[in-house]
Each structure stands twice: as C-alpha cells, then as structure tokens.
Design an enzyme around this catalytic site. Structure first.
Site, PDB file in Angstrom:
ATOM      1  CE  LYS A  77      -2.476   0.907   3.709  1.00  0.00           C
ATOM      2  NZ  LYS A  77      -1.940  -0.343   4.239  1.00  0.00           N
ATOM      3  CB  THR A  79       4.983   0.171  -2.800  1.00  0.00           C
ATOM      4  OG1 THR A  79       5.868  -0.375  -1.820  1.00  0.00           O
ATOM      5  CG2 THR A  79       5.681   0.184  -4.149  1.00  0.00           C
ATOM      6  NE  ARG A 100      -0.015   4.669   8.742  1.00  0.00           N
ATOM      7  CZ  ARG A 100      -0.288   3.393   8.992  1.00  0.00           C
ATOM      8  NH1 ARG A 100      -0.676   3.032  10.202  1.00  0.00           N
ATOM      9  NH2 ARG A 100      -0.171   2.487   8.047  1.00  0.00           N
ATOM     10  CE  LYS A 111       3.179  -2.745   7.786  1.00  0.00           C
ATOM     11  NZ  LYS A 111       4.006  -1.671   7.224  1.00  0.00           N
ATOM     12  CB  ALA A 279      -4.913   0.813  10.860  1.00  0.00           C
ATOM     13  CG  PHE A 307      -3.444  -3.076   9.019  1.00  0.00           C
ATOM     14  CD1 PHE A 307      -2.378  -3.849   8.596  1.00  0.00           C
ATOM     15  CD2 PHE A 307      -3.413  -2.573  10.313  1.00  0.00           C
ATOM     16  CE1 PHE A 307      -1.306  -4.124   9.438  1.00  0.00           C
ATOM     17  CE2 PHE A 307      -2.341  -2.849  11.161  1.00  0.00           C
ATOM     18  CZ  PHE A 307      -1.292  -3.633  10.720  1.00  0.00           C
ATOM     19  CG  PHE A 387       3.992  -9.300  -6.040  1.00  0.00           C
ATOM     20  CD1 PHE A 387       4.809  -9.706  -5.006  1.00  0.00           C
ATOM     21  CD2 PHE A 387       3.079  -8.277  -5.795  1.00  0.00           C
ATOM     22  CE1 PHE A 387       4.726  -9.103  -3.744  1.00  0.00           C
ATOM     23  CE2 PHE A 387       2.999  -7.678  -4.556  1.00  0.00           C
ATOM     24  CZ  PHE A 387       3.828  -8.097  -3.531  1.00  0.00           C
ATOM     25  CD1 TRP A 415       8.524  -2.869  -4.750  1.00  0.00           C
ATOM     26  CD2 TRP A 415       9.621  -3.679  -6.519  1.00  0.00           C
ATOM     27  NE1 TRP A 415       9.658  -3.482  -4.293  1.00  0.00           N
ATOM     28  CE2 TRP A 415      10.352  -3.991  -5.348  1.00  0.00           C
ATOM     29  CE3 TRP A 415      10.119  -4.083  -7.753  1.00  0.00           C
ATOM     30  CZ2 TRP A 415      11.548  -4.702  -5.381  1.00  0.00           C
ATOM     31  CZ3 TRP A 415      11.316  -4.788  -7.794  1.00  0.00           C
ATOM     32  CH2 TRP A 415      12.016  -5.097  -6.614  1.00  0.00           C
TER      33      TRP A 415
END
Length: 562
Positions: A77, A79, A100, A111, A279, A307, A387, A415
């Site tokens: 998210k 990215t 954030r 993470k 979150a 999230f 991906f 990405w």
C-alpha cells in the site's frame, strides 16, 4: 515483493539514489526560508508560522489509498501511495504525499519499514525508518513523563483520591516487547513509590500519538492532552491530565514533534511524513496537520491509511475526516494476486504457482472492501500491485472479475518502474474524480449510542451478523454514556488479517459475531476504543525478527533494513 536475487533490494535502491537538498523541494512548493527548519541536508520540519500562513490557501483534493485485508504475502500500500504521487507528478500535476512515520516495532520485527519499496520510495529511507527527526521519541517521553507524574501524585499524598487499582494510563516503548505487557512498579519500600500493577503499550498505541495526529495546532494539542483520562478516583469518576495540571509540560515536550516532516520521493515529489498510529489498535492515519498542510501546498494529496479498508479507511472516514473537516475525493484500493490467492486458500509456500480458481475465491475479499467504499458514497479505483510471480492468465482473470462487477481497475507497476508504472492508475483516478460528484457520507451519526456505532461498523463494514459485549464491556457502555462520552466516534481494535475478529477466517467470512471484550476511553483523541479478539497494544517479536539481518558497514551505511 517476490524478487530475483539479481534485482536490487529496497535499501540498495535508496542508497544509490540522488536526493535533492530539501531546500530545493521546499522552494518547489513556494516555501521561504522562514517556513521550514532544517534537520540536516535532506529533512526539514514545517514551521508553526508556515502552518498558520497556509490556512489561507485553497485546499487541494485528498486521495486516500487503502487495501484488502493484509496477508504475509504483502500488499504494498505504501509503495502504491508513493508511486501514484510520482505518476501524478509525471502527468504535470502539483502533488504531495502525506504518510505515517514508521515505528521501530515492526521495523525491527517482521513487517519492516514503511517508506514504500523498489523505485517507489520516500527518502532518506534509512533515517525515516529509524529515528528520523525524533517525533516518536518525543511522544514516548511525553507518555512516560505523564506516567511518572501520576505515580508521583500517589507518592505525594494523592490529593485527587486516585484509586491505584484503576489507573488506566500505561507506560510506552517504541519496540515490540511482550515481556513488558504486564509489570509491577513501586517495589522496594515506601521511598520507592506506591506498588501497583502497570504495563507498557507500544508508542504508536499511546493516546498521545492519536492526540498529536488529530490535533489541528499546538493549542488544540494542549486542549486534547488535558482531556485524556488517566485513572478513576475512589468514587469511580474519571481523572484527567487537566486534573493533574500537567498538560502544559506535555505540550512543551511535543512542541517540535507536532510539526510535519518534509522529505522527498525517489522522483523528488514532495512528501510530508508525520505521525504513526497503527490501524489495528489505533486510528491508523498520519497527522491532520500534515494532510491539511499538504492540501494547502498542492492541488492533490495522496495519503494512506493502515491495513485494509475495514480498519484504516473506516477510521479515516469516520474519525480523521470528521476531525479535520475535509472529505476525500477518491479512494484507491490496493490488491495483489498473491494476497487474493491466499484469501482463496493457498498457503504462502505455494503462491508462486498459478492458481486462477483460488484467485476467484479470494476475490470475494476485494469485493467486500469495494462495497464498503461504495457505501460511503466515494468514487474509487482498484490498483493491482503487480508481482513478478503473477502470470498473464491470473492478471487477465482478475481484470475480468473486476470488469464483470463494473469495478474500475488499473495495473500498478510502480515497484519496478516508479511513477511511470502508475500512469494508468493515476489517469483512472483523475477520471473518477472528474466524472463523479462527491456524495461522501459517514455510516453512522456521532449522536448514535456507542453500541449502535459498533454494531454499524460490524455489520456494514465487516459484513458480520452481530456484536456481543463481555460483561465488563456492557458495564463500560453504561458508564461511558453516563460520563458524557457517548457522542464520540468509535475506534475498533481488531485483527487486520480478517474481516472478522478471528485472524484465521480469511476471504469473506459470513454469519460471524464480533465480541467486544473491553472499551477504552481516548477522550483527548476524541474516540472510544473497542478491543476485540486477542489484539495486543504491545506486540511481540517473531521467532526470527528482522533485526537479526540488520547491521552497519564500515562507512556507516545501514545493512538489512527494508
């Protein structure tokens, strides 16, 4: 992202990037030397005078980035948020990112950091993911100063008649440390303090973090701090920071932390990184001050909420938007084929294998989040974060599923390609903004009872059957209404992995009942927290934390940070 060994890591890309001096980024925004305070060559804070001056500017359009329920397969998210902003800039739009700050807990845990990835990152990545400008340390210090002042009040005679068994303010640390969840303080005799049970929250779960992120300016921050409930007295009435008379000291500790941090993306798009509540245990959005400032400096602001849409987006729309007084113009819902296959029953070890049928089953999770955003009356676009392992057949199948449901969808390759890989997504977002009239409306009214608000979220956002309250929570419902807190929004503390409160129920579960075990007043922040399931406000480290791979080379460069 699943990448080949020949592909550069996020930190390698970041370290090889050429940043512009932050004064050039500020100049690009029309800021003068008096509008910002330098923190080295590539970081700055907006000054208080600049934030006040910006209020006279016209507000730009706010675009929210959210996602499906996260899985260990990753969604990306942040990215997509960064890449979308870079794409807007490539289209000639005046745009800013508002995100954030990362917490050291997940950075050192499992993470990783929160600066995006690949060629879609905010810089300086190492600084932002570690100590940055010290905001989280200031929040930690303010939190623990308050804890010390409470214990000192007990030691010095307890003039407020605080019931030491009913102190609800915990200490804080910006690391995952399960050993500190429950502790006993004050041992060692009369001169060492009053013995009592205590505990630690991770800093991002501290109400001070939420207060800082929802405050509109320094004076509003002080007012909110004064309202925070820290304990109950022997008559079971709430005791606040204002009762202790220490809101001024706490504000003093936070006077620099309340200023947003100016940085840049790999493509030199301006970014404000500020605040970092989780979150799943807090409201999951960056600061109101930063998002508002960005909207005054740019025509478009790309921001994110933590999230899935059941958590971050719901809280953005019910808590942050209400507090800040703005409405998002559009929403981007990030999904990956890998994650959808996992929601369709495929284990992580088999995600590299093509599986269209599992993708179709997992699509139900994405569809529910789409329905949630539609229920708020907002235009949206689904972003498929591509991906390397995704097959052409899987991509085609997902697009067909979206088109069958009349869901606007775009492939995101930010990405790998940076802003160029988000052009199609950016154009579709702009089209949604231009062709849709904003009909945003919250799903509940603040005048509804706390119980009604929780039930509304469970049924309309999670798709659940009903909500049950423990005996403790039932009593708290009555008490909180009696204290006059019934007109506040609700902040649900829930597993991020499932629409339900059971993290094992992936996809789109039905006929489930969410159990609220406890309510927690966050009166300074302006909401009531409802704790469900086994959600912890102090996480633990995994068996093999990311910290095991971290190091620093002989030149002082970070190694293993991601």
């Amino acid at each position: 992202m699943n990448v080949k060994s020949s592909v550069k890591s996020d930190i390698e890309i970041a370290q090889q990037a050429t940043m512009k001096p932050i004064v050039e980024i500020a100049d690009k925004l029309g800021l003068t030397d008096d509008d910002f305070e330098l923190y080295g060559k590539y970081k700055a804070k907006l000054s208080s005078s600049a934030i006040k001056k910006l209020q006279e500017n016209k507000s730009g359009k706010v675009i929210l980035v959210t996602a499906i329920n996260p899985t260990p397969a990753g969604e990306g998210k942040s990215t997509v948020t960064v890449g979308l902003a870079d794409a807007f800039q490539q289209l000639g739009k005046k745009v800013m990112v508002a995100m954030r700050e990362p917490s050291l807990g997940p950075t050192m845990g499992i993470k990783g950091g929160a600066t995006g990835g690949g060629y879609s990152q905010v810089l300086p990545m190492e600084d932002i993911n570690l100590h940055f400008t010290g905001d989280l340390h200031a929040i930690t210090t303010a939190n623990n100063a308050l804890a010390a002042l409470i214990d000192n009040h007990l030691q010095q005679g307890n003039a407020l008649n605080i019931d030491q068994r009913r102190i609800v303010w915990k200490r804080a640390l910006d690391l995952n440390d399960r050993a500190l969840r429950k502790v006993i303080v004050g041992l060692g005799g009369p001169i060492q303090g009053v013995p009592r049970e205590d505990g630690f929250d991770i800093t991002v779960a501290s109400e001070i973090m939420a207060v800082l992120c929802l405050a509109t300016d320094l004076q509003n921050l002080k007012l909110r701090l004064s309202r925070m409930v820290v304990a109950y007295n022997v008559d079971k009435q709430p005791v606040t920071v204002g009762d202790l008379g220490v809101e001024g000291a706490l504000t003093l500790l936070l006077k620099e932390a309340v200023k947003p941090n100016l940085v840049q993306t790999l493509e030199h798009t301006p970014a404000l990184i500020h605040g970092g509540p989780f979150a799943n245990i807090a409201h999951g959005c960056n600061s109101v001050i930063a998002t508002t400032a960005a909207s005054k400096l740019a025509d478009y602001v790309i921001t994110e909420a933590g999230f899935g849409a059941d958590l971050g987006a719901e809280k953005f729309l019910h808590i942050k938007s209400r507090s800040a007084g703005f409405k998002p113009e559009a929403v981007v819902i990030v999904a990956t084929i890998r994650a959808l296959k996992m929601h369709g029953g495929v284990p992580k070890t088999e995600l590299v294998n093509e599986n269209v049928e599992a993708l179709k089953v997992g699509f139900a999770n994405l569809k529910k989040h789409v329905e949630t955003i539609q229920s708020f009356g907002l235009p949206f676009v689904v972003a498929i974060n591509k991906f390397i392992s995704d097959t052409d057949l899987e991509v085609q199948a997902l697009f067909e599923l979206c088109e069958k449901e009349n869901i606007p969808v775009a492939l995101s390759e930010v990405w790998e390609k940076g802003g160029k890989g988000g052009i199609d997504l950016a154009e579709k977002v702009l089209k949604q903004i231009e062709s849709n009239e904003l009909t945003y409306a919250p799903l509940y009214d603040v005048s509804d009872s706390i119980e009604v608000k929780i039930r509304t979220i469970v049924q309309k956002v999670y798709g659940g059957k009903d909500v049950e309250f423990s005996s403790k929570a039932r009593k708290q419902l009555k008490d909180f209404e009696g204290f006059g807190w019934g007109n506040l929004p609700v902040c649900m503390a829930k597993s991020q992995y499932s629409l339900s409160d059971d993290p094992s129920k992936l996809g789109r579960p039905t006929d489930f009942v969410v159990t609220v075990r406890e309510l927690k007043p966050s009166i300074g922040a302006g909401f009531i927290v409802a704790l469900t399931g086994d959600v912890m406000t102090m996480p633990g480290l995994p068996k093999a934390p990311a910290a095991l791979k971290m190091d620093v080379d002989e030149n002082g460069n970070a190694v293993g940070l991601f």
